[in-house]
Motif scaffolding. Structure first.
Motif, PDB file in Angstrom:
ATOM      1  N   ALA A 317       8.031 -55.731  15.071  1.00  0.00           N
ATOM      2  CA  ALA A 317       7.173 -54.698  15.641  1.00  0.00           C
ATOM      3  C   ALA A 317       7.982 -53.686  16.450  1.00  0.00           C
ATOM      4  O   ALA A 317       7.796 -52.467  16.304  1.00  0.00           O
ATOM      5  N   ILE A 318       8.857 -54.171  17.300  1.00  0.00           N
ATOM      6  CA  ILE A 318       9.692 -53.266  18.095  1.00  0.00           C
ATOM      7  C   ILE A 318      10.573 -52.414  17.189  1.00  0.00           C
ATOM      8  O   ILE A 318      10.729 -51.203  17.393  1.00  0.00           O
ATOM      9  N   SER A 319      11.154 -53.030  16.171  1.00  0.00           N
ATOM     10  CA  SER A 319      12.027 -52.305  15.252  1.00  0.00           C
ATOM     11  C   SER A 319      11.276 -51.200  14.521  1.00  0.00           C
ATOM     12  O   SER A 319      11.812 -50.120  14.283  1.00  0.00           O
ATOM     13  N   ARG A 320      10.029 -51.468  14.198  1.00  0.00           N
ATOM     14  CA  ARG A 320       9.235 -50.447  13.508  1.00  0.00           C
ATOM     15  C   ARG A 320       9.042 -49.206  14.374  1.00  0.00           C
ATOM     16  O   ARG A 320       9.185 -48.076  13.899  1.00  0.00           O
ATOM     17  N   VAL A 321       8.689 -49.410  15.640  1.00  0.00           N
ATOM     18  CA  VAL A 321       8.405 -48.241  16.465  1.00  0.00           C
ATOM     19  C   VAL A 321       9.674 -47.478  16.829  1.00  0.00           C
ATOM     20  O   VAL A 321       9.662 -46.239  16.871  1.00  0.00           O
ATOM     21  N   THR A 322      10.789 -48.177  17.066  1.00  0.00           N
ATOM     22  CA  THR A 322      12.021 -47.457  17.391  1.00  0.00           C
ATOM     23  C   THR A 322      12.560 -46.727  16.161  1.00  0.00           C
ATOM     24  O   THR A 322      13.075 -45.611  16.271  1.00  0.00           O
ATOM     25  N   THR A 323      12.423 -47.346  14.989  1.00  0.00           N
ATOM     26  CA  THR A 323      12.862 -46.682  13.752  1.00  0.00           C
ATOM     27  C   THR A 323      11.996 -45.462  13.461  1.00  0.00           C
ATOM     28  O   THR A 323      12.492 -44.398  13.062  1.00  0.00           O
ATOM     29  N   PHE A 324      10.685 -45.592  13.669  1.00  0.00           N
ATOM     30  CA  PHE A 324       9.778 -44.468  13.466  1.00  0.00           C
ATOM     31  C   PHE A 324      10.151 -43.304  14.380  1.00  0.00           C
ATOM     32  O   PHE A 324      10.253 -42.145  13.936  1.00  0.00           O
ATOM     33  N   ALA A 325      10.364 -43.587  15.654  1.00  0.00           N
ATOM     34  CA  ALA A 325      10.724 -42.535  16.597  1.00  0.00           C
ATOM     35  C   ALA A 325      12.021 -41.857  16.178  1.00  0.00           C
ATOM     36  O   ALA A 325      12.136 -40.623  16.182  1.00  0.00           O
ATOM     37  N   TYR A 326      12.989 -42.651  15.808  1.00  0.00           N
ATOM     38  CA  TYR A 326      14.290 -42.124  15.388  1.00  0.00           C
ATOM     39  C   TYR A 326      14.142 -41.224  14.161  1.00  0.00           C
ATOM     40  O   TYR A 326      14.719 -40.129  14.097  1.00  0.00           O
ATOM     41  N   GLN A 327      13.360 -41.663  13.207  1.00  0.00           N
ATOM     42  CA  GLN A 327      13.161 -40.878  11.990  1.00  0.00           C
ATOM     43  C   GLN A 327      12.414 -39.578  12.253  1.00  0.00           C
ATOM     44  O   GLN A 327      12.527 -38.621  11.487  1.00  0.00           O
ATOM     45  N   GLN A 328      11.653 -39.546  13.343  1.00  0.00           N
ATOM     46  CA  GLN A 328      10.938 -38.332  13.718  1.00  0.00           C
ATOM     47  C   GLN A 328      11.771 -37.422  14.619  1.00  0.00           C
ATOM     48  O   GLN A 328      11.264 -36.432  15.146  1.00  0.00           O
ATOM     49  N   GLY A 329      13.027 -37.777  14.819  1.00  0.00           N
ATOM     50  CA  GLY A 329      13.931 -36.916  15.572  1.00  0.00           C
ATOM     51  C   GLY A 329      14.053 -37.227  17.043  1.00  0.00           C
ATOM     52  O   GLY A 329      14.518 -36.385  17.821  1.00  0.00           O
ATOM     53  N   VAL A 330      13.676 -38.422  17.463  1.00  0.00           N
ATOM     54  CA  VAL A 330      13.726 -38.792  18.875  1.00  0.00           C
ATOM     55  C   VAL A 330      15.004 -39.577  19.188  1.00  0.00           C
ATOM     56  O   VAL A 330      15.336 -40.539  18.479  1.00  0.00           O
ATOM     57  N   THR A 331      15.693 -39.179  20.232  1.00  0.00           N
ATOM     58  CA  THR A 331      16.826 -39.941  20.749  1.00  0.00           C
ATOM     59  C   THR A 331      16.293 -40.955  21.753  1.00  0.00           C
ATOM     60  O   THR A 331      15.678 -40.580  22.751  1.00  0.00           O
ATOM     61  N   LEU A 332      16.501 -42.239  21.479  1.00  0.00           N
ATOM     62  CA  LEU A 332      15.983 -43.308  22.337  1.00  0.00           C
ATOM     63  C   LEU A 332      17.098 -43.879  23.196  1.00  0.00           C
ATOM     64  O   LEU A 332      18.155 -44.266  22.686  1.00  0.00           O
ATOM     65  N   ILE A 333      16.833 -43.946  24.505  1.00  0.00           N
ATOM     66  CA  ILE A 333      17.827 -44.420  25.457  1.00  0.00           C
ATOM     67  C   ILE A 333      17.198 -45.482  26.349  1.00  0.00           C
ATOM     68  O   ILE A 333      16.076 -45.312  26.830  1.00  0.00           O
ATOM     69  N   SER A 334      17.930 -46.584  26.572  1.00  0.00           N
ATOM     70  CA  SER A 334      17.381 -47.696  27.339  1.00  0.00           C
ATOM     71  C   SER A 334      18.427 -48.289  28.273  1.00  0.00           C
ATOM     72  O   SER A 334      19.626 -48.278  27.984  1.00  0.00           O
ATOM     73  N   SER A 335      17.956 -48.815  29.386  1.00  0.00           N
ATOM     74  CA  SER A 335      18.824 -49.548  30.305  1.00  0.00           C
ATOM     75  C   SER A 335      19.245 -50.867  29.678  1.00  0.00           C
ATOM     76  O   SER A 335      18.502 -51.476  28.920  1.00  0.00           O
ATOM     77  N   ALA A 336      20.455 -51.324  30.006  1.00  0.00           N
ATOM     78  CA  ALA A 336      21.025 -52.507  29.359  1.00  0.00           C
ATOM     79  C   ALA A 336      20.660 -53.815  30.030  1.00  0.00           C
ATOM     80  O   ALA A 336      20.692 -54.861  29.385  1.00  0.00           O
ATOM     81  N   GLY A 337      20.327 -53.787  31.334  1.00  0.00           N
ATOM     82  CA  GLY A 337      19.964 -55.023  32.019  1.00  0.00           C
ATOM     83  C   GLY A 337      20.851 -55.319  33.202  1.00  0.00           C
ATOM     84  O   GLY A 337      21.993 -54.874  33.276  1.00  0.00           O
ATOM     85  N   ASN A 338      20.338 -56.116  34.130  1.00  0.00           N
ATOM     86  CA  ASN A 338      20.951 -56.290  35.445  1.00  0.00           C
ATOM     87  C   ASN A 338      21.351 -57.721  35.782  1.00  0.00           C
ATOM     88  O   ASN A 338      21.282 -58.123  36.934  1.00  0.00           O
ATOM     89  N   ASP A 339      21.723 -58.514  34.806  1.00  0.00           N
ATOM     90  CA  ASP A 339      22.084 -59.904  35.073  1.00  0.00           C
ATOM     91  C   ASP A 339      23.574 -60.185  35.019  1.00  0.00           C
ATOM     92  O   ASP A 339      23.975 -61.340  35.031  1.00  0.00           O
ATOM     93  N   ALA A 340      24.410 -59.149  34.958  1.00  0.00           N
ATOM     94  CA  ALA A 340      25.845 -59.336  34.784  1.00  0.00           C
ATOM     95  C   ALA A 340      26.112 -60.277  33.606  1.00  0.00           C
ATOM     96  O   ALA A 340      27.022 -61.105  33.629  1.00  0.00           O
ATOM     97  N   ASN A 341      25.279 -60.120  32.577  1.00  0.00           N
ATOM     98  CA  ASN A 341      25.328 -61.014  31.420  1.00  0.00           C
ATOM     99  C   ASN A 341      26.284 -60.486  30.354  1.00  0.00           C
ATOM    100  O   ASN A 341      26.287 -59.296  30.045  1.00  0.00           O
ATOM    101  N   ASP A 342      27.096 -61.364  29.804  1.00  0.00           N
ATOM    102  CA  ASP A 342      28.009 -61.014  28.715  1.00  0.00           C
ATOM    103  C   ASP A 342      27.278 -61.170  27.393  1.00  0.00           C
ATOM    104  O   ASP A 342      27.117 -62.282  26.889  1.00  0.00           O
ATOM    105  N   GLY A 343      26.820 -60.081  26.839  1.00  0.00           N
ATOM    106  CA  GLY A 343      26.057 -60.118  25.604  1.00  0.00           C
ATOM    107  C   GLY A 343      26.850 -60.561  24.396  1.00  0.00           C
ATOM    108  O   GLY A 343      26.268 -60.915  23.368  1.00  0.00           O
ATOM    109  N   ASP A 344      28.173 -60.546  24.500  1.00  0.00           N
ATOM    110  CA  ASP A 344      29.001 -61.019  23.387  1.00  0.00           C
ATOM    111  C   ASP A 344      29.019 -62.538  23.305  1.00  0.00           C
ATOM    112  O   ASP A 344      29.275 -63.107  22.245  1.00  0.00           O
ATOM    113  N   LYS A 345      28.738 -63.186  24.433  1.00  0.00           N
ATOM    114  CA  LYS A 345      28.802 -64.646  24.479  1.00  0.00           C
ATOM    115  C   LYS A 345      27.426 -65.303  24.501  1.00  0.00           C
ATOM    116  O   LYS A 345      27.243 -66.375  23.933  1.00  0.00           O
ATOM    117  N   ASP A 346      26.468 -64.687  25.204  1.00  0.00           N
ATOM    118  CA  ASP A 346      25.146 -65.281  25.329  1.00  0.00           C
ATOM    119  C   ASP A 346      24.251 -64.775  24.209  1.00  0.00           C
ATOM    120  O   ASP A 346      23.772 -63.648  24.244  1.00  0.00           O
TER     121      ASP A 346
END
Length: 500
Positions: A317-346
């Motif tokens: 569901a999330i992928s559908r709406v972000t893909t739709f927005a992108y295809q309609q010419g929208v640049t989507l920007i989001s915060s990455a998160g505040n847990d000092a989390n290493d996304g490559d490992k977790d």
């Protein structure tokens, strides 16, 4: 598909706010004798968990660009009621008190899946600490007539004033802020808000932030993007951009994923060029959630249920709406998160929306003692920021309180402990306040995106916008893309010089 889990400051927080040390949370509220009400220092957030919200459902169609015919009637026959339709992305929401509704609705021809909606207590506004701003006169250094401009070190870090002086201020661009409630009458925001295009997807609340405290996450973010350069208070990175305000979180800090889905679609259909999402939810890949119905013996006690399929379908569901927005010419920007989390490992958690397809994920930078050194480094990775080559695209100013001292500093007539000035200062509900987090970094990047699009005449493919953001960013970490800054910390001046 780009998905890893974001274990946020609040275990599943959408709105990523800063959590400081205990000693720095004990600021006392001061009296306010100034004409600029008060400023709120965001210094804490309470851990929350993702909950399955029984009785509310997300309907996913087999057709990613449409819904089954007569869906409302068919849902009624299954014992439910259609509550919203997102025809362009093949999604809908429904409510039902019937235990067998999901199974019956899933059998409707053209329905791929029916999953429960999820809710989160993203933050608790009652936990906010208040600090008064006694700004008087004009700023001491810049000469700008916006009294609080000199508090905005983030603009200096990304060379926003140089971009303005070159003639680029975001005019002709539309930036949607998906967030909590907003102070729509704030003098720094009102000139740039398109109220007709703005909307609330919180069923029982209006667009306006209704609580009495100054803390208003959405207002703070909106001001960072596009506070007007009008001689009143602060200035946004793109001070002539138009704001589309979209409320997807209640004033109490709670919110549902269905509100976010609707918000992205709405902003897209309202002609947004940029969507800023200073928010993110942490979803366990193993599908273990709290159930808000409670245990049979204790209705107030949430219990854990497993629903791995719901995780998979929510990602769809999330992928559908972000893909739709992108295809309609929208640049989507989001915060990455505040847990000092290493996304490559977790890899145990899924981050929504920062790791969704076509979403630019922003880590946070900050000085450590900005006012204690004439040549302070403004680009340390913030102590709380999530990181990882696989999860970070770019970096931007987010603020921090890592400075160890408690001595006072004074800027623009305001005296506070020096570490306070390392946070991000922006608009609030009927006032101004400091805050820190990747939530504050994302709007800095969104403002730069608006400057790029404005230079291009107000229309630009999101792939082109991202290319310019990457090419113009200051490469601060290891050469090339790195775990902390991604492709680099955004640079507004270089972005408008390089934009084609």
């Amino acid at each position: 598909m780009k998905f890893t889990y974001l274990s946020q400051l609040s275990a599943a927080a959408i709105f990523l706010l800063f959590s400081g040390g205990c000693a720095k949370q004990e600021l006392q509220e001061l009296t306010n004798d100034s004409p600029v009400n008060e400023a709120t220092l965001r210094v804490g957030a309470e851990t929350s968990k993702v909950k399955i919200t029984r009785g509310n459902y997300i309907i996913i169609s087999t057709n990613a660009a449409g819904l089954p015919a007569n869906l409302s009637q068919q849902l009624a026959s299954a014992g439910g009621a259609l509550t919203s339709s997102m025809d362009k992305v093949g999604l809908a929401t429904a409510s039902s008190a019937s235990p067998g509704f999901a199974a019956k609705a899933a059998k409707i021809s053209g329905v791929k899946a029916v999953i429960p909606d999820f809710s989160v207590q993203w933050y608790d506004p009652s936990k906010e600490k208040n600090v008064v701003s006694e700004a008087v006169g004009n700023p001491p250094a810049s000469g700008d007539n916006d009294p609080f401009f000199d508090l905005q070190w983030g603009h200096d870090a990304i060379n926003a004033p140089e971009a303005w002086n070159a003639g680029y201020r975001g005019k002709g661009t539309r930036v949607a802020i998906l967030d909590g409630g907003f102070d729509v009458d704030h003098p720094d925001l009102a000139p740039n808000i398109d109220l007709a295009a703005s909307a609330s997807f919180v069923p029982t609340e209006k667009l306006e932030y209704a609580l009495p405290n100054t803390f208003s996450h959405g207002t703070h973010v909106a001001g960072t993007v596009a506070a007007a350069d009008n001689g009143v208070g602060v200035i946004g990175v793109a001070p002539e951009a138009t704001l589309i305000l979209v409320k997807v979180l209640a004033d109490s800090g709670s919110g549902s994923f269905s509100w976010l889905l609707n918000g992205i679609v709405h902003a897209t259909l309202q002609g947004a060029d940029v969507i800023n999402m200073s928010l993110g939810a942490a979803i366990p890949r193993n599908g273990k959630f709290l159930d808000d119905n409670g245990t049979p013996n204790d209705p107030t006690d949430d219990f854990i249920v497993s629903d791995t399929k719901a995780v998979q379908e929510l990602i769809v569901a999330i992928s559908r709406v972000t893909t739709f927005a992108y295809q309609q010419g929208v640049t989507l920007i989001s915060s990455a998160g505040n847990d000092a989390n290493d996304g490559d490992k977790d890899k145990s958690l899924v981050s929504v929306p920062s790791d969704a397809p076509n979403v630019i994920s922003i880590s946070a930078t900050a000085p450590i003692g900005w006012l204690t050194s004439p040549n302070a480094n403004l680009d340390y990775l913030a102590s709380y920021s999530n990181f990882g080559v696989s999860v970070i695209d770019l970096a931007a100013p987010g603020g921090d309180s890592s400075y160890p001292g408690n001595e006072n500093c004074t800027v623009a007539g305001i005296t506070r402990p020096c570490w306070v000035f390392d946070l991000v200062f922006s608009t609030g509900n009927n006032g101004y306040y400091w805050s820190a987090g990747t939530s504050m970094a994302s709007p800095h990047a969104a403002g730069v995106a608006a400057l790029i699009i404005g230079k291009n005449g107000g229309s630009m493919k999101p792939s082109q916008v991202e290319t310019v953001l990457r090419a113009s960013a200051d490469d601060l970490g290891k050469p090339g893309k790195d775990a902390y800054y991604g492709h680099g910390r955004v640079n507004a001046y270089r972005a408008v010089v390089n934009a084609q």
